[in-house]
Scaffold this active site. Structure first.
Site, PDB file in Angstrom:
ATOM      1  N   LYS A 129      -0.531   9.016-103.265  1.00  0.00           N
ATOM      2  CA  LYS A 129      -1.236   9.246-102.173  1.00  0.00           C
ATOM      3  C   LYS A 129      -1.213   9.927-101.500  1.00  0.00           C
ATOM      4  O   LYS A 129       0.128  11.481-100.925  1.00  0.00           O
ATOM      5  CB  LYS A 129      -0.231   7.272-101.594  1.00  0.00           C
ATOM      6  CG  LYS A 129      -0.784   7.188-100.293  1.00  0.00           C
ATOM      7  CD  LYS A 129      -0.091   5.829 -99.592  1.00  0.00           C
ATOM      8  CE  LYS A 129      -0.999   5.762 -98.144  1.00  0.00           C
ATOM      9  NZ  LYS A 129      -0.447   3.692 -98.167  1.00  0.00           N
ATOM     10  N   LYS A 187      -4.886   7.945-104.672  1.00  0.00           N
ATOM     11  CA  LYS A 187      -5.543   7.422-103.451  1.00  0.00           C
ATOM     12  C   LYS A 187      -5.495   8.651-102.737  1.00  0.00           C
ATOM     13  O   LYS A 187      -4.481   8.730-102.567  1.00  0.00           O
ATOM     14  CB  LYS A 187      -4.305   6.213-102.903  1.00  0.00           C
ATOM     15  CG  LYS A 187      -4.774   5.555-101.387  1.00  0.00           C
ATOM     16  CD  LYS A 187      -3.953   4.720-100.924  1.00  0.00           C
ATOM     17  CE  LYS A 187      -4.649   4.420 -99.598  1.00  0.00           C
ATOM     18  NZ  LYS A 187      -3.560   3.736 -98.564  1.00  0.00           N
TER      19      LYS A 187
HETATM   20  C1  PBG Z   1       0.120   2.065 -95.968  1.00  0.00           C
HETATM   21  C2  PBG Z   1      -1.617   1.815 -96.198  1.00  0.00           C
HETATM   22  C3  PBG Z   1      -2.486   2.369 -95.848  1.00  0.00           C
HETATM   23  C4  PBG Z   1      -3.669   2.348 -96.606  1.00  0.00           C
HETATM   24  C5  PBG Z   1      -3.822   1.324 -97.002  1.00  0.00           C
HETATM   25  N1  PBG Z   1      -1.661   1.101 -97.348  1.00  0.00           N
HETATM   26  C6  PBG Z   1      -2.816   3.320 -94.546  1.00  0.00           C
HETATM   27  C7  PBG Z   1      -1.945   5.124 -94.426  1.00  0.00           C
HETATM   28  O1  PBG Z   1      -1.235   4.938 -95.556  1.00  0.00           O
HETATM   29  O2  PBG Z   1      -2.287   4.605 -93.611  1.00  0.00           O
HETATM   30  C8  PBG Z   1      -5.080   2.660 -96.163  1.00  0.00           C
HETATM   31  C9  PBG Z   1      -6.390   2.154 -96.935  1.00  0.00           C
HETATM   32  C10 PBG Z   1      -7.432   2.750 -96.430  1.00  0.00           C
HETATM   33  O3  PBG Z   1      -7.680   3.401 -95.939  1.00  0.00           O
HETATM   34  O4  PBG Z   1      -8.570   2.280 -96.835  1.00  0.00           O
HETATM   35  N2  PBG Z   1       0.085   0.613 -95.446  1.00  0.00           N
END
Ligand code: PBG
Length: 333
Positions: free
Chosen positions: A204, A257
């Site tokens: 991520k 991601k």
């Molecule tokens: C963290 C989380 C995030 C997303 C999914 N789970 C946000 C982040 O890391 O700030 C982002 C998903 C998206 O942008 O669609 N709980």
């Protein structure tokens, strides 16, 4: 193609593209509604359907309207949802995330009552629950306030057990804490949930593409950013290490991601590990398409199906996407 393959004029690539039926026969990637996971936002209340300004067509639901949207997804052939909660209150440590009667347990119960076979995935993270918006508990080290990895792990285990108890089928730790998969696995197993899957947000990235999500989940960090835990977008080898570690800790499925700007990572992960791979087509990717389509600059249907097909072609087994309902409807026409 080998050196021995025929070339033009014996070989004409266009021959295989000549007829629609032929193009379908030789298509290498297919996209089905069951490849899609619908992300859903839920908050306490009743009859709520509050549109998220930067994500047209996406809503903050209350548990009752959440079930309506999930039913629609089910009718369209979507078999899984992932839940994000906006809790009734936030504090320093995100304690609302550990509440057995909290918003996510409520949502799971409501969903399972109406749609027992729908796969319910829960996001395991604290950014929506903490007053500072970071993904875990803070501490100070070397004069810097930062997320305390190991204290956050303890809470992550508890949060996952709370969700499993409420009926979640799969938990998805997303905070990029070191050791998070092992911590969640141990906690689940100790509580008798050894059958519950872990979908790890393994690779991520610290991405600008999460902007609209943070508005939707009311979770922007109140100071600094997430670069001390999420990955540097410039790195690829590191993503493979992250994935290898999470698999070694017991992840059943690993995620990359965002998706679109990271298709190379998906492809390499697919080739290297050969395990089920998820891709998250995130909020900013959705917002770009919606904004351009609203201006008539892009053909939304065409672009969405092209993007989702490309993510599968790159190596995703399935895709988390806000386009899921629209795409599933188009695919079943
Ligand atoms: C963290 C989380 C995030 C997303 C999914 N789970 C946000 C982040 O890391 O700030 C982002 C998903 C998206 O942008 O669609 N709980």
């Amino acid at each position: 193609m080998s050196e021995l393959s025929p070339r033009f004029p014996e070989m004409r690539m266009r021959r295989l593209r000549r007829l629609p039926a032929l193009r379908q026969l030789v298509r290498e990637t297919d996209l089905r509604p069951s490849d899609l996971v619908l992300p859903l936002f839920v908050r306490p209340g009743q009859g709520l359907r509050q549109e998220i300004p930067s994500m047209p067509g996406q809503y903050q639901h209350s548990p009752d309207t959440l079930v309506e949207t999930a039913s629609r997804a089910w009718e369209l052939g979507i078999r899984a949802v992932i839940l994000f909660g906006i809790p009734a209150y936030k504090d320093e440590v995100g304690s609302a995330a550990l509440d057995e009667a909290g918003i996510i347990p409520q949502a799971i119960l409501a969903l399972k009552r109406r749609l027992p076979d729908l796969l319910v995935i829960t996001d395991e993270c604290f950014c929506e629950y903490t007053s500072h918006g970071h993904c875990g508990v803070l501490s100070e080290k070397g004069g810097r306030r930062d997320v305390d990895n190991d204290r956050t792990l303890e809470q992550l285990g508890q949060q996952s057990v709370v969700h499993a108890r409420a009926g979640a089928d799969m938990v998805a730790p997303s905070g990029m804490m070191d050791g998070m998969v092992a911590a969640v696995r141990h906690a689940l197993d100790a509580a008798g949930f050894e059958h519950i899957h872990i979908l790890s947000y393994a690779a991520k990235y610290a991405s600008g593409f999460y902007g609209p999500f943070r508005e939707a989940a009311e979770s922007p960090p109140q100071f600094g950013d997430r670069s001390t835990y999420q990955m540097d977008p410039a790195n690829a080898a590191e993503a493979l290490r992250e994935i290898a570690l999470d698999l070694a800790e017991g992840a059943d499925i690993v995620m990359v991601k965002p998706a679109l700007a990271y298709l190379d990572i998906l492809r390499r992960a697919k080739e290297r590990f050969g395990v089920p791979l998820a891709a998250y087509n995130v909020s900013g990717e959705y917002a770009m398409v919606k904004a351009a389509a609203a201006r008539g600059w892009l053909d939304e249907r065409r672009i969405v199906l092209e993007i989702l097909t490309a993510i599968k072609r790159a190596g995703a087994s399935f895709i988390l996407t806000y386009h899921a309902l629209d795409a599933a409807a188009w695919l079943s026409e």
